[in-house]
Design an enzyme around this catalytic site. Sequence first.
Site, PDB file in Angstrom:
ATOM      1  NE  ARG A   1      12.739 -47.349  -8.868  1.00 25.30           N
ATOM      2  CZ  ARG A   1      12.708 -46.892  -7.621  1.00 25.30           C
ATOM      3  NH1 ARG A   1      13.831 -46.615  -6.990  1.00 25.30           N
ATOM      4  NH2 ARG A   1      11.564 -46.720  -6.991  1.00 25.30           N
TER       5      ARG A   1
ATOM      6  CG  ASP B   1      10.324 -36.775  -4.218  1.00 23.58           C
ATOM      7  OD1 ASP B   1      11.088 -37.411  -3.454  1.00 23.58           O
ATOM      8  OD2 ASP B   1      10.146 -37.094  -5.411  1.00 23.58           O
TER       9      ASP B   1
ATOM     10  CB  CYS C   1       7.723 -41.057  -2.145  1.00 22.35           C
ATOM     11  SG  CYS C   1       9.103 -40.185  -2.938  1.00 22.35           S
TER      12      CYS C   1
ATOM     13  NE  ARG D   1       5.818 -48.123  -3.118  1.00 22.86           N
ATOM     14  CZ  ARG D   1       6.976 -47.899  -3.765  1.00 22.86           C
ATOM     15  NH1 ARG D   1       7.820 -46.999  -3.283  1.00 22.86           N
ATOM     16  NH2 ARG D   1       7.272 -48.524  -4.895  1.00 22.86           N
TER      17      ARG D   1
ATOM     18  CG  HIS E   1       7.337 -43.712  -7.929  1.00 23.15           C
ATOM     19  ND1 HIS E   1       7.256 -45.079  -8.179  1.00 23.15           N
ATOM     20  CD2 HIS E   1       8.048 -43.581  -6.774  1.00 23.15           C
ATOM     21  CE1 HIS E   1       7.880 -45.726  -7.214  1.00 23.15           C
ATOM     22  NE2 HIS E   1       8.370 -44.854  -6.355  1.00 23.15           N
TER      23      HIS E   1
ATOM     24  CD  GLN F   1       5.905 -43.765  -2.557  1.00 19.50           C
ATOM     25  OE1 GLN F   1       6.929 -44.418  -2.705  1.00 19.50           O
ATOM     26  NE2 GLN F   1       5.313 -43.647  -1.374  1.00 19.50           N
TER      27      GLN F   1
HETATM   28  N1   CP Z   1       9.874 -44.418  -2.607  1.00 19.01           N
HETATM   29  C1   CP Z   1      10.604 -45.248  -3.349  1.00 19.01           C
HETATM   30  O1   CP Z   1      10.238 -45.644  -4.473  1.00 19.01           O
HETATM   31  O2   CP Z   1      11.747 -45.654  -2.748  1.00 19.01           O
HETATM   32  P1   CP Z   1      12.927 -46.517  -3.372  1.00 19.01           P
HETATM   33  O3   CP Z   1      13.639 -45.635  -4.374  1.00 19.01           O
HETATM   34  O4   CP Z   1      13.780 -46.897  -2.209  1.00 19.01           O
HETATM   35  O5   CP Z   1      12.333 -47.724  -4.073  1.00 19.01           O
HETATM   36  N1  NVA Z   2      11.674 -38.234  -7.265  1.00 22.52           N
HETATM   37  C1  NVA Z   2      12.484 -39.277  -6.698  1.00 22.52           C
HETATM   38  C2  NVA Z   2      11.622 -40.358  -6.144  1.00 22.52           C
HETATM   39  C3  NVA Z   2      12.362 -41.482  -5.471  1.00 22.52           C
HETATM   40  C4  NVA Z   2      11.469 -42.577  -5.008  1.00 22.52           C
HETATM   41  C5  NVA Z   2      13.442 -39.829  -7.743  1.00 22.52           C
HETATM   42  O1  NVA Z   2      13.006 -40.040  -8.884  1.00 22.52           O
HETATM   43  O2  NVA Z   2      14.607 -40.017  -7.435  1.00 22.52           O
END
Ligand code: CP
Ligand code: NVA
Length: 305
Positions: free
Chosen positions: A106, A224, A263, A291, A133, A136
């Site tokens: 990540r 989101d 998400c 997930r 992502h 997700q």
């Molecule tokens: N939806 C999602 O990826 O959540 P986290 O940021 O908690 O991993």
């Molecule tokens: N769009 C959000 C998604 C989190 C899972 C972010 O990138 O923070």
Amino acid sequence: MKSAPRHFLELKEIASAELRRIIDMGASFKRGEKLNGASRPLDGRALAMIFEKPSTRTRVSFEIAMKQLGGTVVVLTPNEMQIGRGETIADTARVLSRYVDAIMMRTNENQKLSELAAHAEVPVINGLTDHSHPCQLMADIMTFEEYRGNISGKRIAWCGDGNNMSRSWIEAAARFEFEMRLACPSELAPPQDAIDWARNEGATIVSTTDPDEAIDGVDCVVTDTWVSMGDTEAEKRHNLLSPYKVDRRLMDCAAKDAIFMHCLPAHRDEEVTAEILDGPQSVIWDEAENRLHAQKGILAWCMSL
Ligand code: CP
Ligand code: NVA
């Protein structure tokens, strides 16, 4: 010669049939079925996870998925690695490949993920970037289909920021053959390159600034956070996005049996009202649970099971 590792980086890089197989494997794991007769198909395998940004769901669901399938995990943050002192991503990829069977990352920058994948000898999984992502989306497709059957030909509306999640939804529309309607303010428009790519693949993508138009009659409404990890100018974003808050009135523009997805993490009464988020049309807790199951499918696919 070793074959190239099977990376899970972007939905558009993976064929529809393979993505479908991942979801099918995830659903099979969810039903408690064995894979090829093995209840611990990842016995002896290890996953390294590098987190440059916070995570609750991704971190826990990957760790539990690996452990339930018989494997193990190492969780790393750049500050405690030599990356923090200047070791290159490429060298980190080469070294980790000698210890583990897959690497999830990540990251703030999509380029870092590409560099990791270019130099790793094991599969690399995109655990979220500023760009996309895809993990997700696998859980989201699985969840939609549990409630509404095959997503092919259905209509999904994205309402809010044209962010990393919106890109993955656009790519999913082409791969799973559903209609994607996006309502975003013009200053926070969804990625045009993704829209162009998806249209070129034959997908129906509607992009508008009008949430009523996008949501009219759809099977699912998705939103989101208005401020993603790493975003600045929170106040400006809130001002731009306030007409896109998913509330009762907007939700009533969708089909009667439409579901609501997010998400998570969510901000009640910002991008969505508490009434909708916690209401009967919301499927967010199943979405979060999935997930775990969908990622078992991703892990099994990456490790060629
Ligand atoms: N939806 C999602 O990826 O959540 P986290 O940021 O908690 O991993
Ligand atoms: N769009 C959000 C998604 C989190 C899972 C972010 O990138 O923070």
